[in-house]
Design a protein around this motif. Structure first.
Motif: not given
Length: 66
Positions: A13-23, A25-33, A53-55, A61-63
Motif C-alpha cells: 500500500f505504501k506504493k500507492y501513498n497509503i500509510t497503514i499503522r498497526h499493532n 494484527l490490529s490496524i490502528v490508522s490508515i493515512n492518519d485517520h 473502501q475505507f480510503m 468526505a474530503e471532497m
C-alpha cells in the motif's frame, strides 16, 4: 490473515501513498485517520477491499469538505 501477510500488505500500500499503522494484527490508522480493524478476521484479499473502501469513504468526505 497473518501478521507476516499484513506487513507485506502494508508495504504494498505504501506504493500507492497509503500509510497503514498497526499493532500486531490490529490496524490502528490508515493515512492518519483512526481505524479499528482486526486483520486476523479477514483473508488478505478481503482486507485489501476493506482498506480500499475505507480510503474511498475518506476521499468522498474530503471532497465534500473542500
Amino acid at each position: 490473515m497473518t501478521e507476516t501477510q499484513l506487513i507485506k500488505m502494508v508495504d504494498e500500500f505504501k506504493k500507492y501513498n497509503i500509510t497503514i499503522r498497526h499493532n500486531g494484527l490490529s490496524i490502528v490508522s490508515i493515512n492518519d485517520h483512526p481505524a479499528t480493524l482486526n486483520a486476523a478476521k479477514y483473508m488478505p484479499d478481503q482486507m485489501v477491499r476493506v482498506i480500499c473502501q475505507f480510503m474511498q469513504t475518506q476521499i468522498i468526505a474530503e471532497m465534500w469538505r473542500a
